[in-house]
Scaffold this motif. Structure first.
Motif, PDB file in Angstrom:
ATOM      1  N   ALA A  50     -30.931 -95.306   3.481  1.00 50.53           N
ATOM      2  CA  ALA A  50     -29.986 -94.545   2.665  1.00 50.53           C
ATOM      3  C   ALA A  50     -29.547 -95.355   1.451  1.00 50.53           C
ATOM      4  O   ALA A  50     -29.401 -94.801   0.344  1.00 50.53           O
ATOM      5  CB  ALA A  50     -28.777 -94.154   3.507  1.00 50.53           C
ATOM      6  N   GLN A  55     -32.311 -95.225  -1.119  1.00 47.30           N
ATOM      7  CA  GLN A  55     -32.344 -93.916  -1.776  1.00 47.30           C
ATOM      8  C   GLN A  55     -31.212 -93.777  -2.777  1.00 47.30           C
ATOM      9  O   GLN A  55     -31.392 -93.253  -3.884  1.00 47.30           O
ATOM     10  CB  GLN A  55     -32.267 -92.808  -0.733  1.00 47.30           C
ATOM     11  CG  GLN A  55     -33.485 -92.722   0.170  1.00 47.30           C
ATOM     12  CD  GLN A  55     -33.293 -91.722   1.297  1.00 47.30           C
ATOM     13  OE1 GLN A  55     -32.223 -91.145   1.455  1.00 47.30           O
ATOM     14  NE2 GLN A  55     -34.337 -91.536   2.113  1.00 47.30           N
ATOM     15  N   LEU A  56     -30.019 -94.245  -2.399  1.00 50.08           N
ATOM     16  CA  LEU A  56     -28.871 -94.166  -3.301  1.00 50.08           C
ATOM     17  C   LEU A  56     -29.102 -95.002  -4.556  1.00 50.08           C
ATOM     18  O   LEU A  56     -28.747 -94.584  -5.667  1.00 50.08           O
ATOM     19  CB  LEU A  56     -27.614 -94.647  -2.578  1.00 50.08           C
ATOM     20  CG  LEU A  56     -26.331 -94.704  -3.418  1.00 50.08           C
ATOM     21  CD1 LEU A  56     -25.975 -93.323  -3.961  1.00 50.08           C
ATOM     22  CD2 LEU A  56     -25.174 -95.265  -2.592  1.00 50.08           C
ATOM     23  N   GLN A  96     -31.535 -92.656  -6.571  1.00 52.16           N
ATOM     24  CA  GLN A  96     -31.040 -91.332  -6.941  1.00 52.16           C
ATOM     25  C   GLN A  96     -29.712 -91.378  -7.687  1.00 52.16           C
ATOM     26  O   GLN A  96     -29.469 -90.559  -8.579  1.00 52.16           O
ATOM     27  CB  GLN A  96     -30.868 -90.463  -5.689  1.00 52.16           C
ATOM     28  CG  GLN A  96     -32.162 -90.097  -4.991  1.00 52.16           C
ATOM     29  CD  GLN A  96     -31.916 -89.166  -3.814  1.00 52.16           C
ATOM     30  OE1 GLN A  96     -30.848 -88.569  -3.681  1.00 52.16           O
ATOM     31  NE2 GLN A  96     -32.920 -89.040  -2.943  1.00 52.16           N
ATOM     32  N   SER A 149     -22.378 -98.760   1.158  1.00 48.27           N
ATOM     33  CA  SER A 149     -23.301 -97.690   1.512  1.00 48.27           C
ATOM     34  C   SER A 149     -23.357 -97.527   3.021  1.00 48.27           C
ATOM     35  O   SER A 149     -23.389 -98.505   3.767  1.00 48.27           O
ATOM     36  CB  SER A 149     -24.701 -98.003   0.975  1.00 48.27           C
ATOM     37  OG  SER A 149     -25.627 -97.032   1.412  1.00 48.27           O
ATOM     38  N   ASP A 209     -24.264 -91.635   4.894  1.00 44.96           N
ATOM     39  CA  ASP A 209     -23.793 -90.406   4.240  1.00 44.96           C
ATOM     40  C   ASP A 209     -22.866 -90.653   3.061  1.00 44.96           C
ATOM     41  O   ASP A 209     -22.551 -89.711   2.326  1.00 44.96           O
ATOM     42  CB  ASP A 209     -23.074 -89.518   5.257  1.00 44.96           C
ATOM     43  CG  ASP A 209     -23.965 -89.133   6.414  1.00 44.96           C
ATOM     44  OD1 ASP A 209     -25.130 -88.776   6.157  1.00 44.96           O
ATOM     45  OD2 ASP A 209     -23.512 -89.206   7.571  1.00 44.96           O
ATOM     46  N   ARG A 262     -23.869 -87.733   0.667  1.00 47.41           N
ATOM     47  CA  ARG A 262     -25.193 -87.164   0.812  1.00 47.41           C
ATOM     48  C   ARG A 262     -25.103 -85.786   1.464  1.00 47.41           C
ATOM     49  O   ARG A 262     -24.433 -85.612   2.489  1.00 47.41           O
ATOM     50  CB  ARG A 262     -26.093 -88.078   1.648  1.00 47.41           C
ATOM     51  CG  ARG A 262     -27.558 -87.674   1.589  1.00 47.41           C
ATOM     52  CD  ARG A 262     -28.487 -88.780   1.979  1.00 47.41           C
ATOM     53  NE  ARG A 262     -28.366 -89.150   3.391  1.00 47.41           N
ATOM     54  CZ  ARG A 262     -29.261 -89.897   4.036  1.00 47.41           C
ATOM     55  NH1 ARG A 262     -30.324 -90.358   3.379  1.00 47.41           N
ATOM     56  NH2 ARG A 262     -29.104 -90.202   5.303  1.00 47.41           N
ATOM     57  N   GLY A 320     -30.384 -84.246   2.143  1.00 47.10           N
ATOM     58  CA  GLY A 320     -30.692 -85.627   1.816  1.00 47.10           C
ATOM     59  C   GLY A 320     -30.435 -86.012   0.375  1.00 47.10           C
ATOM     60  O   GLY A 320     -30.703 -87.149  -0.008  1.00 47.10           O
ATOM     61  N   GLN A 321     -29.890 -85.113  -0.457  1.00 47.15           N
ATOM     62  CA  GLN A 321     -29.629 -85.417  -1.862  1.00 47.15           C
ATOM     63  C   GLN A 321     -28.249 -86.043  -2.013  1.00 47.15           C
ATOM     64  O   GLN A 321     -27.259 -85.567  -1.457  1.00 47.15           O
ATOM     65  CB  GLN A 321     -29.693 -84.137  -2.699  1.00 47.15           C
ATOM     66  CG  GLN A 321     -29.435 -84.381  -4.192  1.00 47.15           C
ATOM     67  CD  GLN A 321     -29.456 -83.075  -4.973  1.00 47.15           C
ATOM     68  OE1 GLN A 321     -29.578 -81.998  -4.400  1.00 47.15           O
ATOM     69  NE2 GLN A 321     -29.315 -83.174  -6.291  1.00 47.15           N
ATOM     70  N   TRP A 322     -28.206 -87.132  -2.766  1.00 39.91           N
ATOM     71  CA  TRP A 322     -26.928 -87.781  -3.048  1.00 39.91           C
ATOM     72  C   TRP A 322     -26.222 -87.037  -4.175  1.00 39.91           C
ATOM     73  O   TRP A 322     -26.797 -86.783  -5.228  1.00 39.91           O
ATOM     74  CB  TRP A 322     -27.138 -89.236  -3.435  1.00 39.91           C
ATOM     75  CG  TRP A 322     -27.516 -90.105  -2.280  1.00 39.91           C
ATOM     76  CD1 TRP A 322     -28.763 -90.497  -1.922  1.00 39.91           C
ATOM     77  CD2 TRP A 322     -26.624 -90.674  -1.324  1.00 39.91           C
ATOM     78  NE1 TRP A 322     -28.717 -91.280  -0.793  1.00 39.91           N
ATOM     79  CE2 TRP A 322     -27.413 -91.408  -0.404  1.00 39.91           C
ATOM     80  CE3 TRP A 322     -25.241 -90.638  -1.151  1.00 39.91           C
ATOM     81  CZ2 TRP A 322     -26.857 -92.105   0.660  1.00 39.91           C
ATOM     82  CZ3 TRP A 322     -24.682 -91.330  -0.084  1.00 39.91           C
ATOM     83  CH2 TRP A 322     -25.488 -92.054   0.816  1.00 39.91           C
TER      84      TRP A 322
END
Length: 328
Positions: free
Chosen positions: A202, A205-206, A209, A271, A274, A305, A309-311
């Motif tokens: 996560a 990804q953060l 994104q 982080s 979520d 999130r 799964g999109q932040w």
């Protein structure tokens, strides 16, 4: 007057003595038998203890898994100590030694008490510290002794007579230890490793994104402002959307020119799977030539999130207000 005892009677007396005390013959145990007994008594239990301690070390301090792992390590260690120290004093055997047919005695063949057994196990540290040489010393010592045996005055002898039949018990103990080790490993994976892996994924990804989302949220063109503002509203959470709409309405009233931002640097501050927070350094441009101006800003953004799964932006704080440069 001289009394002559028949040779047959002497032999019979010796055989009777050896049957009464199977270790009186002084036949020392070979190295494979000792290694097998040690594996049953110590090796497998130590594996469970080590596994449980590793799980406790990785688990949250004083959480439920930490307590379970610590208690498991303590119970198995206590059982090992009872088997190695107390059981020989009561029955004359440990589980491993009864299976291998060997017994620890003093040099004169007398039984060994629990304190001498404890001192012997402690002295095994010297066998290990000497680059494991002490464990191999029985291979060439005349009485097949380790350094620990030499220090405390013990020998390991083979028992030729009757001994407890504990194969089923030993098998059940080994199966139980394997189950406990597997359960501890599985609990560590499910409760520690997998959540930590999910948090790390996560975070990655953060880091990718987050800056893209903020740049898209702040950038727009006057010709497509409605579509750009609608797209930006889909990049924020429901809780922050009203604040974003107010900012967009303010931009319309001020009749701001085309604005484009891009991220020059960013850092993930916190982080979880979520939620997350980032510090983002941005540059951009506003307007059109010949009135095009460069701008820069530093912002702190909180993300959440969504289910897909999109932040999304949950809060937005400007640490350094946008500054405009000279016209290009």
């Amino acid at each position: 007057m001289t009394v002559t005892v028949p040779e047959a009677d002497v032999v019979a007396d010796i055989e009777a003595t050896e049957l009464a005390d199977p270790t009186s013959a002084g036949v020392t145990a070979n190295w494979p038998a000792r290694a097998g007994a040690f594996a049953v008594d110590v090796f497998f239990g130590a594996g469970v203890v080590l596994t449980a301690l590793l799980v406790a070390w990785a688990a949250p301090l004083r959480g439920w898994l930490w307590w379970v792992a610590v208690v498991l390590a303590g119970v198995v260690f206590l059982a090992m100590a009872l088997n190695r120290l107390l059981l020989p004093s009561i029955t004359g055997w440990t589980l491993g030694r009864s299976l291998a047919g060997i017994v620890v005695v003093r040099r004169d063949g007398a039984p060994v008490g629990p304190w001498r057994l404890l001192l012997r196990d402690i002295a095994h540290l010297i066998d290990t510290a000497a680059v494991f040489l002490g464990w191999l010393w029985p291979l060439w010592d005349p009485r097949r002794r380790t350094f620990a045996d030499l220090i405390v005055g013990t020998e390991v002898r083979r028992v030729e007579g009757e001994r407890p039949r504990r194969r089923r018990l030993v098998g059940a103990v080994l199966v139980a230890l394997a189950v406990l080790a597997g359960a501890a490993t599985g609990a560590g994976y499910l409760a520690v490793y997998r959540p930590a892996l999910a948090d790390e994924q996560a975070r990655e990804q953060l880091a990718v994104q987050g800056p893209q989302t903020v740049a898209q949220m702040l950038s727009y063109k006057l010709a497509t402002a409605d579509d750009d503002f609608t797209r930006a509203r889909g990049l924020v959470t429901d809780g922050y959307r009203q604040t974003l709409v107010a900012d967009q309405d303010r931009a319309r009233k001020l009749r701001l020119a085309d604005t484009e931002y891009w991220v020059t640097d960013s850092a993930v501050l916190t982080s979880t799977r979520d939620r997350g927070e980032m510090l983002i350094f941005m540059q951009g441009q506003r307007g059109e030539a010949p009135n095009l101006r460069l701008i820069s800003a530093t912002v702190q953004v909180r993300f959440e999130r969504s289910g897909n799964g999109q932040w999304k932006v949950a809060d937005f704080s400007v640490l350094a207000r946008p500054t405009a440069g000279e016209p290009k």
